[in-house]
Design a protein around this motif. Structure first.
Motif, PDB file in Angstrom:
ATOM      1  N   ALA B 101       8.721 -12.015  -9.079  1.00  0.00           N
ATOM      2  CA  ALA B 101       9.563 -11.009  -8.395  1.00  0.00           C
ATOM      3  C   ALA B 101      10.813 -10.698  -9.216  1.00  0.00           C
ATOM      4  N   ALA B 102      11.402 -11.746  -9.822  1.00  0.00           N
ATOM      5  CA  ALA B 102      12.603 -11.539 -10.637  1.00  0.00           C
ATOM      6  C   ALA B 102      12.285 -10.677 -11.855  1.00  0.00           C
ATOM      7  N   SER B 103      11.112 -10.886 -12.431  1.00  0.00           N
ATOM      8  CA  SER B 103      10.723 -10.114 -13.610  1.00  0.00           C
ATOM      9  C   SER B 103      10.426  -8.660 -13.240  1.00  0.00           C
ATOM     10  N   VAL B 104       9.825  -8.451 -12.077  1.00  0.00           N
ATOM     11  CA  VAL B 104       9.586  -7.075 -11.603  1.00  0.00           C
ATOM     12  C   VAL B 104      10.923  -6.366 -11.394  1.00  0.00           C
ATOM     13  N   GLU B 105      11.867  -7.046 -10.774  1.00  0.00           N
ATOM     14  CA  GLU B 105      13.190  -6.429 -10.552  1.00  0.00           C
ATOM     15  C   GLU B 105      13.818  -6.022 -11.875  1.00  0.00           C
ATOM     16  N   TYR B 106      13.756  -6.903 -12.842  1.00  0.00           N
ATOM     17  CA  TYR B 106      14.452  -6.645 -14.106  1.00  0.00           C
ATOM     18  C   TYR B 106      13.670  -5.706 -15.017  1.00  0.00           C
ATOM     19  N   TYR B 149       5.027   0.018  -5.299  1.00  0.00           N
ATOM     20  CA  TYR B 149       4.701  -1.409  -5.394  1.00  0.00           C
ATOM     21  C   TYR B 149       5.479  -2.199  -4.348  1.00  0.00           C
ATOM     22  N   TYR B 150       6.769  -1.926  -4.217  1.00  0.00           N
ATOM     23  CA  TYR B 150       7.596  -2.640  -3.229  1.00  0.00           C
ATOM     24  C   TYR B 150       7.107  -2.355  -1.804  1.00  0.00           C
ATOM     25  N   GLU B 151       6.726  -1.104  -1.551  1.00  0.00           N
ATOM     26  CA  GLU B 151       6.251  -0.749  -0.205  1.00  0.00           C
ATOM     27  C   GLU B 151       5.045  -1.610   0.180  1.00  0.00           C
ATOM     28  N   GLU B 152       4.132  -1.760  -0.757  1.00  0.00           N
ATOM     29  CA  GLU B 152       2.929  -2.545  -0.481  1.00  0.00           C
ATOM     30  C   GLU B 152       3.302  -4.021  -0.305  1.00  0.00           C
ATOM     31  N   LEU B 153       4.150  -4.524  -1.194  1.00  0.00           N
ATOM     32  CA  LEU B 153       4.602  -5.921  -1.131  1.00  0.00           C
ATOM     33  C   LEU B 153       5.297  -6.214   0.200  1.00  0.00           C
ATOM     34  N   LEU B 154       6.216  -5.319   0.597  1.00  0.00           N
ATOM     35  CA  LEU B 154       7.033  -5.554   1.789  1.00  0.00           C
ATOM     36  C   LEU B 154       6.282  -5.250   3.086  1.00  0.00           C
ATOM     37  N   SER B 155       5.083  -4.717   2.974  1.00  0.00           N
ATOM     38  CA  SER B 155       4.238  -4.592   4.172  1.00  0.00           C
ATOM     39  C   SER B 155       3.602  -5.936   4.500  1.00  0.00           C
ATOM     40  N   GLN B 157       5.266  -9.081   3.462  1.00  0.00           N
ATOM     41  CA  GLN B 157       6.281 -10.139   3.583  1.00  0.00           C
ATOM     42  C   GLN B 157       7.653  -9.499   3.795  1.00  0.00           C
ATOM     43  N   THR B 158       8.589 -10.271   4.350  1.00  0.00           N
ATOM     44  CA  THR B 158       9.888  -9.712   4.754  1.00  0.00           C
ATOM     45  C   THR B 158      10.810  -9.462   3.571  1.00  0.00           C
ATOM     46  N   TYR B 159      10.728 -10.308   2.566  1.00  0.00           N
ATOM     47  CA  TYR B 159      11.608 -10.174   1.400  1.00  0.00           C
ATOM     48  C   TYR B 159      10.761 -10.219   0.115  1.00  0.00           C
ATOM     49  N   VAL B 160      11.375  -9.923  -1.015  1.00  0.00           N
ATOM     50  CA  VAL B 160      10.552  -9.743  -2.218  1.00  0.00           C
ATOM     51  C   VAL B 160       9.967 -11.038  -2.792  1.00  0.00           C
ATOM     52  N   THR B 161      10.559 -12.193  -2.463  1.00  0.00           N
ATOM     53  CA  THR B 161       9.944 -13.436  -2.947  1.00  0.00           C
ATOM     54  C   THR B 161       9.174 -14.174  -1.847  1.00  0.00           C
ATOM     55  N   GLY B 162       9.188 -13.650  -0.636  1.00  0.00           N
ATOM     56  CA  GLY B 162       8.480 -14.305   0.473  1.00  0.00           C
ATOM     57  C   GLY B 162       9.130 -13.921   1.791  1.00  0.00           C
ATOM     58  N   ASP B 163       9.098 -14.833   2.763  1.00  0.00           N
ATOM     59  CA  ASP B 163       9.655 -14.494   4.078  1.00  0.00           C
ATOM     60  C   ASP B 163      11.107 -14.913   4.263  1.00  0.00           C
ATOM     61  N   ARG B 191       9.959   5.565   2.700  1.00  0.00           N
ATOM     62  CA  ARG B 191       8.999   4.444   2.651  1.00  0.00           C
ATOM     63  C   ARG B 191       9.389   3.437   3.735  1.00  0.00           C
ATOM     64  N   ARG B 192       8.534   3.296   4.709  1.00  0.00           N
ATOM     65  CA  ARG B 192       8.834   2.521   5.918  1.00  0.00           C
ATOM     66  C   ARG B 192       9.345   1.109   5.636  1.00  0.00           C
ATOM     67  N   TYR B 193       8.595   0.361   4.839  1.00  0.00           N
ATOM     68  CA  TYR B 193       8.960  -1.051   4.634  1.00  0.00           C
ATOM     69  C   TYR B 193      10.129  -1.200   3.673  1.00  0.00           C
ATOM     70  N   VAL B 194      10.169  -0.367   2.642  1.00  0.00           N
ATOM     71  CA  VAL B 194      11.300  -0.396   1.716  1.00  0.00           C
ATOM     72  C   VAL B 194      12.581  -0.032   2.466  1.00  0.00           C
ATOM     73  N   ALA B 195      12.499   0.982   3.326  1.00  0.00           N
ATOM     74  CA  ALA B 195      13.676   1.431   4.095  1.00  0.00           C
ATOM     75  C   ALA B 195      14.189   0.309   5.002  1.00  0.00           C
ATOM     76  N   ALA B 196      13.268  -0.374   5.675  1.00  0.00           N
ATOM     77  CA  ALA B 196      13.668  -1.448   6.595  1.00  0.00           C
ATOM     78  C   ALA B 196      14.294  -2.618   5.821  1.00  0.00           C
ATOM     79  N   TRP B 197      13.708  -2.918   4.673  1.00  0.00           N
ATOM     80  CA  TRP B 197      14.242  -3.996   3.817  1.00  0.00           C
ATOM     81  C   TRP B 197      15.642  -3.644   3.325  1.00  0.00           C
ATOM     82  N   TYR B 198      15.803  -2.430   2.842  1.00  0.00           N
ATOM     83  CA  TYR B 198      17.107  -2.031   2.336  1.00  0.00           C
ATOM     84  C   TYR B 198      18.162  -2.047   3.447  1.00  0.00           C
TER      85      TYR B 198
END
Lengths: 217, 217
Positions: B101-106, B149-155, B157-163, B191-198
């Motif tokens: 997840a850290a590598s995807v972010e960077y 990619y984030y939308e699919e991931l966050l559908s 799990q709650t956060y980018v590295t897990g819950d 994007r539903r899940y990205v929006a909720a996460w942000y």
């Protein structure tokens, strides 16, 4: 269960993971992905292996993982014996120096040599025209600045994170090995401490297994 | 001893560290560096604070540290209480998912939004001409791919590295907050899940202290 590494011997990121697998003495199968045929961009590969269509990706039992440095850290955390000298740092101050060195490798070393490789090699390979000499000059200056930083750092310590070899040292090897193809090897050999460090690193048997077969191809 | 953070409130990398200092409840002094006057490029700053002339750098007692994510990891390793939910992963499989997840972010999130910010904002600011519309279109497409990619991931799990929330979630906030300045905020809100996460992330009190003063400036 045998590890499966999906990648290419021509990909520096794949070489990075092969090197760490060798360092740890872990047997693996290289599932060869033909970048010339853009096999890493196929919908199947993107869906099953790497969502951004890059190399490499690792299967270790039920675990699927992409991003070369994440794979390396996982392998070390899971399989490195305490006497391998490859363990991840645990004390906050050691984590600080380790992560700083890792960020320098990724943000400055990798970025500047990759941009040079793109201009001097990949652009032509991908049919995107010739190298832009102004860009090349800027990038070469940037890369020399990065090596100047390493020269100063390595005059004070044996390896980039301290006096013990670490993953971060290994991360540099694929691009350092690529420098002759960019006519940049003198930038290493003319710097006393960088040259000694590189010589130490490239003599590691784990790297010779990755790098040397390429010479006879 | 008070921590000294050398940086600028306008620098997303400085904001990242300010956010983590706030999350951990650590008092600090911001030593303001004027990027408009290129104070981060002076020989003194390069020699004493950041060898590559970037922001920020941290002084914590006798420890000097540069690179924002390295600083954040150090602060968490040194000062996070076990119940802060910010601890670094320890199990190999957790390290794997965290580092991926850290590598995807960077590698993908930060890179694509930075390139967009450069074209749409910084180029003009630094007097390097107007945005290249072809480059902008390519970068916008790249950024949309990252958010997909984030939308699919966050559908899943709650956060980018897990819950549980982690440093890697926090790393995103400065650039996400910058998107309205790039006329790209709809890419998040649509994007539903990205929006909720942000929304979850930006409501954290630690972030409001960093981000909200900017609105009234």
């Amino acid at each position: 269960m045998t590890k499966r590494l999906h990648g290419s011997k021509l990909s520096t990121c794949t070489q990075r993971v092969m090197l760490v697998l060798n360092e740890l003495g872990l047997p693996y199968e290289l599932v060869s992905i033909d970048m010339g045929k853009a096999e890493h961009k196929t919908p199947k590969f993107v869906r099953e292996m790497h969502p951004f269509g890059k190399l490499p990706a690792l299967e270790d039992g039920s675990l699927h993982l992409f991003e070369s440095r994440a794979i390396c850290k996982y392998l070390v955390a899971k399989y490195a014996s305490p006497d391998s000298g490859m363990s991840l740092p645990e004390l906050p101050e050691d984590i600080a120096m380790y992560e700083q060195a890792a960020s320098v490798e990724y943000s400055y070393f990798d970025t500047s040599v990759f941009k040079l490789a793109y201009e001097k090699k990949f652009k032509e390979f991908f049919g995107r025209g010739e190298a832009d000499s102004t860009v090349v000059e800027t990038m070469e200056a940037e890369f020399r600045g990065v090596l100047d930083y390493y020269e100063e750092l390595l005059s004070r310590q044996t390896y980039v994170t301290g006096d013990e070899v670490s993953l971060v040292d290994l991360y540099h090897l694929p691009w350092l090995h690529f420098l002759p193809q960019l006519s940049m090897e003198a930038e290493v050999s003319s710097r006393r401490y960088v040259a000694a460090w590189y010589q130490r690193m490239q003599q590691r048997p784990a790297w010779q297994k990755v790098a040397y077969p390429r010479l006879s191809n």
